[in-house]
Scaffold this motif. Structure first.
Motif, short mmCIF file in Angstrom:
data_model
loop_
_atom_site.label_atom_id
_atom_site.label_comp_id
_atom_site.label_asym_id
_atom_site.label_seq_id
_atom_site.Cartn_x
_atom_site.Cartn_y
_atom_site.Cartn_z
N VAL A 166 0.84 -1.20 0.00
CA VAL A 166 0.00 0.00 0.00
C VAL A 166 0.87 1.25 0.00
CG1 VAL A 166 -1.83 1.25 1.21
CG2 VAL A 166 -1.76 -1.26 1.28
N ARG A 167 1.86 1.26 0.85
CA ARG A 167 2.74 2.43 0.98
C ARG A 167 3.54 2.66 -0.28
NH1 ARG A 167 6.12 0.54 5.73
NH2 ARG A 167 7.12 2.56 5.54
N ALA A 168 3.93 1.56 -0.95
CA ALA A 168 4.74 1.68 -2.18
C ALA A 168 3.99 2.42 -3.26
CB ALA A 168 5.16 0.30 -2.66
N ASN A 169 2.67 2.35 -3.20
CA ASN A 169 1.84 3.00 -4.22
C ASN A 169 2.01 4.51 -4.24
OD1 ASN A 169 -0.22 2.59 -6.26
ND2 ASN A 169 -1.65 3.58 -4.86
N SER A 170 2.52 5.08 -3.14
CA SER A 170 2.70 6.53 -3.05
C SER A 170 4.13 6.97 -3.33
CB SER A 170 2.30 7.01 -1.65
OG SER A 170 0.95 6.72 -1.38
N MET A 171 5.04 5.99 -3.48
CA MET A 171 6.46 6.32 -3.57
C MET A 171 6.82 7.14 -4.80
SD MET A 171 8.78 5.67 -1.32
CE MET A 171 8.81 4.94 0.30
N ALA A 172 6.14 6.90 -5.91
CA ALA A 172 6.51 7.59 -7.15
C ALA A 172 5.81 8.94 -7.29
CB ALA A 172 6.18 6.70 -8.35
N ASN A 173 5.01 9.30 -6.30
CA ASN A 173 4.24 10.54 -6.35
C ASN A 173 4.90 11.59 -5.46
OD1 ASN A 173 2.26 12.59 -5.88
ND2 ASN A 173 0.67 11.19 -6.58
N THR A 174 5.64 12.51 -6.06
CA THR A 174 6.38 13.50 -5.29
C THR A 174 5.45 14.38 -4.47
OG1 THR A 174 8.13 13.54 -6.95
CG2 THR A 174 8.06 15.37 -5.41
#
Length: 219
Positions: A166-174
């Motif tokens: 779930v957390r990884a889903n936000s990693m590419a969103n600065t």
């Protein structure tokens, strides 16, 4: 090369495999549900089958790989129901930890969190996702470590790992990373005050954006 040196090299390769696969999973290069076979690892990394197997065991212990009989290892995937259950537990754990932190917090804790916060911000702006991930986890474990209950903190860490897809889903969103970074700053500010309930609510609110994005994606 003597046997001691050879063993050391293989152990290093074993850790390198786990670290490389962890990055691929956390940063979305290996999608949830992807099968991970020993033969695949042998083709990619110059190690023995034993150490390829040990790397998968390490990833399973971190909660980001699932190993099942007759299916082998797969990148952990979560259904909407599982996400809701995991995050319900995370909210309970983090709220309680925040309520138990003695306020106002000591200057030493404030200084430590500020240093991590600054490093986290530098990694966001540089696009260094490994650094973002590691400093984020270090910030939260340092913060909740101040609650004084090591077993509660261990449980928080476990559920942080379980929620990695779930957390990884936000990693590419600065933009989302910057919002998270601002939440960290507010948490530090609240540690200087005396209202544990406000701090606890922010710690719960902080979990919601990545959960909402993941649930939107899986429907």
């Amino acid at each position: 090369m003597d046997s001691l040196t050879e063993t050391g090299a293989e152990e290093h390769d074993d850790l390198s495999i786990a670290r490389a696969l962890e990055e691929d999973i956390i940063f979305g290069r290996l999608a949830p549900g992807t099968r991970l076979t020993e033969d695949m690892l042998l083709a990619r990394f110059a190690v023995t089958r034993h150490f390829a197997r040990q790397a998968l065991v390490q990833l399973e212990s971190m909660g980001i790989v699932v190993r099942e009989r007759n299916r082998g290892a797969t990148v952990r995937s979560l259904t909407a129901s599982q996400v809701k259950e995991i995050y319900a537990v995370r909210e309970l754990l983090q709220r309680q930890a925040a309520l138990w932190i003695p306020l106002p917090a000591p200057d030493s804790l404030i200084a430590e969190l500020n240093a991590i916060h600054e490093e986290h911000g530098r990694h966001i702006e540089a696009g260094f996702l490994r650094g973002v991930h590691e400093t984020n986890d270090r910030f939260h474990l340092t913060l909740f470590g101040a609650c004084g209950n090591a077993h509660l903190v261990q449980s928080i860490e476990l559920y942080m790992r379980l929620s990695l897809p779930v957390r990884a889903n936000s990693m590419a969103n600065t933009a989302s990373l910057r919002v998270s970074h601002e939440h960290h700053r507010l948490m530090i500010d609240m540690l200087k005050g005396t209202d544990n309930w406000v701090l606890a609510q922010l710690c719960v609110d902080h979990l919601q954006p990545s959960k909402a994005r993941y649930l939107d994606r899986v429907g």
